[in-house]
Design an enzyme around this catalytic site. Structure first.
Site, PDB file in Angstrom:
ATOM      1  N   CYS A  69      20.336  19.341   8.618  1.00 61.59           N
ATOM      2  CA  CYS A  69      19.171  19.851   9.354  1.00 61.59           C
ATOM      3  C   CYS A  69      19.603  20.398  10.705  1.00 61.59           C
ATOM      4  O   CYS A  69      20.354  19.758  11.431  1.00 61.59           O
ATOM      5  CB  CYS A  69      18.154  18.737   9.546  1.00 61.59           C
ATOM      6  SG  CYS A  69      16.824  19.185  10.659  1.00 61.59           S
ATOM      7  N   CYS A  92      14.509  11.793  11.402  1.00 65.04           N
ATOM      8  CA  CYS A  92      15.531  11.169  10.557  1.00 65.04           C
ATOM      9  C   CYS A  92      16.575  10.537  11.479  1.00 65.04           C
ATOM     10  O   CYS A  92      16.822  11.045  12.562  1.00 65.04           O
ATOM     11  CB  CYS A  92      16.245  12.219   9.700  1.00 65.04           C
ATOM     12  SG  CYS A  92      15.180  13.079   8.541  1.00 65.04           S
ATOM     13  N   CYS A 115      11.724  21.517   7.104  1.00 64.27           N
ATOM     14  CA  CYS A 115      12.048  20.108   7.277  1.00 64.27           C
ATOM     15  C   CYS A 115      12.549  19.634   5.925  1.00 64.27           C
ATOM     16  O   CYS A 115      11.823  19.668   4.936  1.00 64.27           O
ATOM     17  CB  CYS A 115      10.799  19.324   7.698  1.00 64.27           C
ATOM     18  SG  CYS A 115      11.058  17.544   7.631  1.00 64.27           S
ATOM     19  N   GLN A 163       0.762   6.918  -0.587  1.00 63.63           N
ATOM     20  CA  GLN A 163       2.210   6.765  -0.415  1.00 63.63           C
ATOM     21  C   GLN A 163       2.864   8.135  -0.252  1.00 63.63           C
ATOM     22  O   GLN A 163       2.533   9.058  -0.977  1.00 63.63           O
ATOM     23  CB  GLN A 163       2.801   6.056  -1.633  1.00 63.63           C
ATOM     24  CG  GLN A 163       2.383   4.605  -1.750  1.00 63.63           C
ATOM     25  CD  GLN A 163       3.130   3.702  -0.791  1.00 63.63           C
ATOM     26  OE1 GLN A 163       4.103   4.106  -0.165  1.00 63.63           O
ATOM     27  NE2 GLN A 163       2.661   2.478  -0.665  1.00 63.63           N
ATOM     28  N   TYR A 213      -3.682  -6.791   0.472  1.00 62.88           N
ATOM     29  CA  TYR A 213      -3.270  -5.589   1.202  1.00 62.88           C
ATOM     30  C   TYR A 213      -3.187  -4.401   0.228  1.00 62.88           C
ATOM     31  O   TYR A 213      -2.160  -3.724   0.146  1.00 62.88           O
ATOM     32  CB  TYR A 213      -1.905  -5.783   1.872  1.00 62.88           C
ATOM     33  CG  TYR A 213      -1.766  -7.032   2.706  1.00 62.88           C
ATOM     34  CD1 TYR A 213      -2.128  -7.044   4.050  1.00 62.88           C
ATOM     35  CD2 TYR A 213      -1.248  -8.216   2.151  1.00 62.88           C
ATOM     36  CE1 TYR A 213      -1.982  -8.185   4.822  1.00 62.88           C
ATOM     37  CE2 TYR A 213      -1.102  -9.357   2.918  1.00 62.88           C
ATOM     38  CZ  TYR A 213      -1.461  -9.339   4.253  1.00 62.88           C
ATOM     39  OH  TYR A 213      -1.297 -10.474   4.994  1.00 62.88           O
ATOM     40  N   GLU A 231      -8.446  -5.355   0.980  1.00 65.28           N
ATOM     41  CA  GLU A 231      -7.843  -4.444   1.965  1.00 65.28           C
ATOM     42  C   GLU A 231      -8.788  -4.385   3.164  1.00 65.28           C
ATOM     43  O   GLU A 231     -10.004  -4.404   3.011  1.00 65.28           O
ATOM     44  CB  GLU A 231      -7.670  -3.078   1.280  1.00 65.28           C
ATOM     45  CG  GLU A 231      -7.639  -1.861   2.163  1.00 65.28           C
ATOM     46  CD  GLU A 231      -6.434  -1.815   3.077  1.00 65.28           C
ATOM     47  OE1 GLU A 231      -5.307  -2.100   2.634  1.00 65.28           O
ATOM     48  OE2 GLU A 231      -6.640  -1.512   4.275  1.00 65.28           O
ATOM     49  N   ASP A 276       1.527  -6.792  -0.312  1.00 68.02           N
ATOM     50  CA  ASP A 276       2.227  -5.599   0.199  1.00 68.02           C
ATOM     51  C   ASP A 276       1.756  -5.385   1.636  1.00 68.02           C
ATOM     52  O   ASP A 276       1.030  -4.443   1.927  1.00 68.02           O
ATOM     53  CB  ASP A 276       1.895  -4.389  -0.690  1.00 68.02           C
ATOM     54  CG  ASP A 276       2.628  -3.116  -0.268  1.00 68.02           C
ATOM     55  OD1 ASP A 276       3.506  -3.175   0.615  1.00 68.02           O
ATOM     56  OD2 ASP A 276       2.303  -2.044  -0.812  1.00 68.02           O
ATOM     57  N   CYS A 279       7.816  -3.633   3.513  1.00 66.84           N
ATOM     58  CA  CYS A 279       8.415  -2.473   4.193  1.00 66.84           C
ATOM     59  C   CYS A 279       9.229  -2.926   5.397  1.00 66.84           C
ATOM     60  O   CYS A 279       9.682  -2.110   6.186  1.00 66.84           O
ATOM     61  CB  CYS A 279       7.333  -1.482   4.606  1.00 66.84           C
ATOM     62  SG  CYS A 279       6.078  -2.194   5.669  1.00 66.84           S
TER      63      CYS A 279
HETATM   64  N1  SAH Z   1      -0.299  -1.336  -1.488  1.00 67.09           N
HETATM   65  C1  SAH Z   1      -0.937  -0.266  -0.788  1.00 67.09           C
HETATM   66  C2  SAH Z   1      -0.600  -0.118   0.687  1.00 67.09           C
HETATM   67  C3  SAH Z   1      -0.115  -1.279   1.443  1.00 67.09           C
HETATM   68  S1  SAH Z   1       0.184  -0.904   3.135  1.00 67.09           S
HETATM   69  C4  SAH Z   1      -0.634   1.046  -1.432  1.00 67.09           C
HETATM   70  O1  SAH Z   1       0.425   1.220  -1.998  1.00 67.09           O
HETATM   71  O2  SAH Z   1      -1.452   1.948  -1.350  1.00 67.09           O
HETATM   72  C5  SAH Z   1      -0.551  -2.305   3.888  1.00 67.09           C
HETATM   73  C6  SAH Z   1      -2.070  -2.278   3.866  1.00 67.09           C
HETATM   74  O3  SAH Z   1      -2.539  -3.513   4.431  1.00 67.09           O
HETATM   75  C7  SAH Z   1      -2.699  -1.180   4.701  1.00 67.09           C
HETATM   76  O4  SAH Z   1      -3.537  -0.426   3.863  1.00 67.09           O
HETATM   77  C8  SAH Z   1      -3.501  -1.933   5.777  1.00 67.09           C
HETATM   78  O5  SAH Z   1      -4.716  -1.294   6.101  1.00 67.09           O
HETATM   79  C9  SAH Z   1      -3.752  -3.264   5.117  1.00 67.09           C
HETATM   80  N2  SAH Z   1      -3.999  -4.439   5.984  1.00 67.09           N
HETATM   81  C10 SAH Z   1      -3.480  -4.720   7.206  1.00 67.09           C
HETATM   82  N3  SAH Z   1      -3.846  -5.941   7.613  1.00 67.09           N
HETATM   83  C11 SAH Z   1      -4.611  -6.475   6.620  1.00 67.09           C
HETATM   84  C12 SAH Z   1      -5.276  -7.741   6.449  1.00 67.09           C
HETATM   85  N4  SAH Z   1      -5.224  -8.675   7.386  1.00 67.09           N
HETATM   86  N5  SAH Z   1      -5.949  -7.944   5.299  1.00 67.09           N
HETATM   87  C13 SAH Z   1      -6.005  -6.976   4.331  1.00 67.09           C
HETATM   88  N6  SAH Z   1      -5.404  -5.775   4.452  1.00 67.09           N
HETATM   89  C14 SAH Z   1      -4.712  -5.524   5.578  1.00 67.09           C
END
Ligand code: SAH
Length: 456
Positions: A78, A87, A165, A289, A318, A339, A387, A414
């Site tokens: 790049c 990056c 990019c 994603q 989540y 969520e 997640d 992550c």
């Molecule tokens: N598995 C999902 C994304 C996960 S990212 C996918 O692939 O689409 C983490 C997520 O947790 C986010 O969407 C965020 O808004 C949510 N989040 C953050 N704190 C939270 C909580 N205390 N309870 C529930 N969700 C939460």
């Protein structure tokens, strides 16, 4: 202020050997045990550095000259790699990047989770680690009389004009260039941050990798878009195959990109994409994603780890827009997703309907509050998938898991550091971590995702 005890002074020039790479991609050089962080160098390389900043316990230096380099070093492809900062690992071979990410996960599983015997598999990387992002959003501004669109220069608000990019889909580059040109040709002024004047603030491009559908989003300061019809026609002519042109209005003096008002100027309100065989509707504002290819790899692993036979009750904590929930629903008896963002839950419900999935239910709220309430209502999960965001699971949620005692926990993460911390809590509560699989969702950057499976 206490005097900083360091074996070096600001502006000292030193000859060093780099020993390590931090999770931010900076090389480490130790002087009498005092670490200096240096951008652009790699472990085992030697060279000259100049000390720029001293803190208690560590400092920073800039690279002046490399002496000996390692085989992992490559010329970053790049042209704006150094200024952009998006990056951090383009100066390293992809193999080198995967090795570094593996070490990072292995290291925290050993040190923080204290699980040196748990297998960490080699990172699942991409066959082609470029052009993987399906969403680009860039600021627009003026630079020496020209309208420019690109990225903020590191630690500043100067916009670097950028024509490509290399981690974005080619069509995203095209959309950004063409929207910029069409707007300029039609007298739309870019936003001026200092004076809070002008119209076009950001351009966003979203691409459905499996469908080829494309969306352009113009974020404007004013609700009125001058020469709207000509702009729509111009964009449609310049970008054959575009399926959606959307305007978002953000009248505020703010760093936040989007405002509350979104309207479709032409075409569809959403684009569609598939992960595995689950279809998703993606609006301008939906969370989705950004690396769809590796998302399938990551969630495929989560599905494999969950080991579903069709009889299980699964909780997806989540859950976002329900990506994992819907991916698992076809193999489970019932899935419950929770969520915190209500709009994401609306999207999850719509996506369930879009796919004719009737065994997935979604609720907006905090995972650590909703899941205990479900438990009281008699919901007994066999598998719980989490997640969480970078900060990891809330302790209340981990305690609830230990009370609910699902047979399996699948942890998608992550941030290896908080993954390792939470694994330790679950281990102390009676779970056993069976294996950890890192997945590279963000080649050329330092981010690494991992999925772990635990059994009771
Ligand atoms: N598995 C999902 C994304 C996960 S990212 C996918 O692939 O689409 C983490 C997520 O947790 C986010 O969407 C965020 O808004 C949510 N989040 C953050 N704190 C939270 C909580 N205390 N309870 C529930 N969700 C939460």
């Amino acid at each position: 202020m206490a005097k900083i005890q360091a074996p070096v002074k600001i502006k000292d020039v030193l000859y060093v050997t780099f020993t390590d790479l931090t999770h931010e991609g900076k090389a480490v050089a130790k002087v009498e045990g005092y670490p200096l962080f240096v951008e652009g160098a790699l472990p085992d390389e030697t060279g000259e550095i100049e000390v720029t900043k001293l803190n208690k316990g560590y400092g920073f230096a800039k690279l002046i000259r490399l002496d000996q380099i390692v085989p992992e070093r490559v010329v970053p492809p790049c042209s704006v790699y150094d200024e952009c900062g998006g990056c951090q690992l383009q100066h390293m071979t992809y193999e080198g990047q995967l090795k570094m990410k593996y070490n990072q996960v292995r290291n925290v599983i050993d040190r923080i989770a204290k699980l040196p015997d748990v297998p960490v598999h080699p990172v699942l990387g991409m066959e082609d680690p470029w052009r993987y992002r399906n969403k680009a959003q860039v600021p627009v501004g003026m630079n020496s009389g020209h309208i420019v669109a690109g990225f903020y220069k590191k630690r500043s608000h100067d916009i670097i004009d950028m024509t490509e990019c290399l981690i974005q889909h080619e069509q995203s580059d095209n959309i950004i260039q063409k929207v910029k040109d069409v707007c300029a040709a039609n007298g739309v002024m870019p936003y001026d941050e200092q004076r809070h004047k002008g119209v076009l603030r950001h351009v966003m491009a979203r691409i459905g990798y499996t469908t080829g559908e494309m969306m352009a989003v113009l974020v404007t300061r004013t609700a009125e878009l001058p020469n709207k019809e000509a702009i729509i026609k111009g964009i449609r002519d310049a970008i054959p195959g575009i399926t959606s042109i959307v305007q978002n209005v953000n009248p505020d003096k703010t760093n936040v990109i989007f405002g509350n008002q979104t309207r479709t100027l032409w075409g569809e309100d959403v684009i569609y994409d598939l992960i595995g065989d689950v279809k998703f509707a993606i609006s301008a504002r939906s969370f989705y994603q950004v690396n769809p290819v590796q998302t399938e790899v990551l969630y495929g692993k989560a599905l494999e780890f969950a080991g579903l036979t069709g009889d299980e009750v699964v909780i997806d904590a989540y859950c976002g827009i329900g990506t994992i929930s819907l991916f698992l629903a076809k193999k489970a008896k019932e899935v419950y997703g929770v969520e915190i963002v209500p709009q994401a839950i609306e999207d999850a419900k719509k996506n369930a309907a879009l796919n004719g999935i009737t065994n997935a239910q979604f609720q907006a709220g905090k995972a650590e509050e909703v899941i205990p309430a479900w438990y009281k209502q008699g919901i007994r999960p066999d598998v719980i998938v989490v997640d969480p965001p970078r900060k990891g699971c809330d302790d209340a949620l981990l305690q609830t898991i230990l009370e609910m005692k699902p047979k399996k926990v699948v942890y998608v993460s992550c941030n290896p550091g908080t993954l390792a911390r939470d694994l330790r809590v679950l281990e102390d509560g009676g779970y056993k971590t069976c294996e950890v699989q890192p997945v590279d969702m963000f080649p050329q950057t330092t981010h690494v995702e991992a999925v772990a499976v635990l059994t009771l």
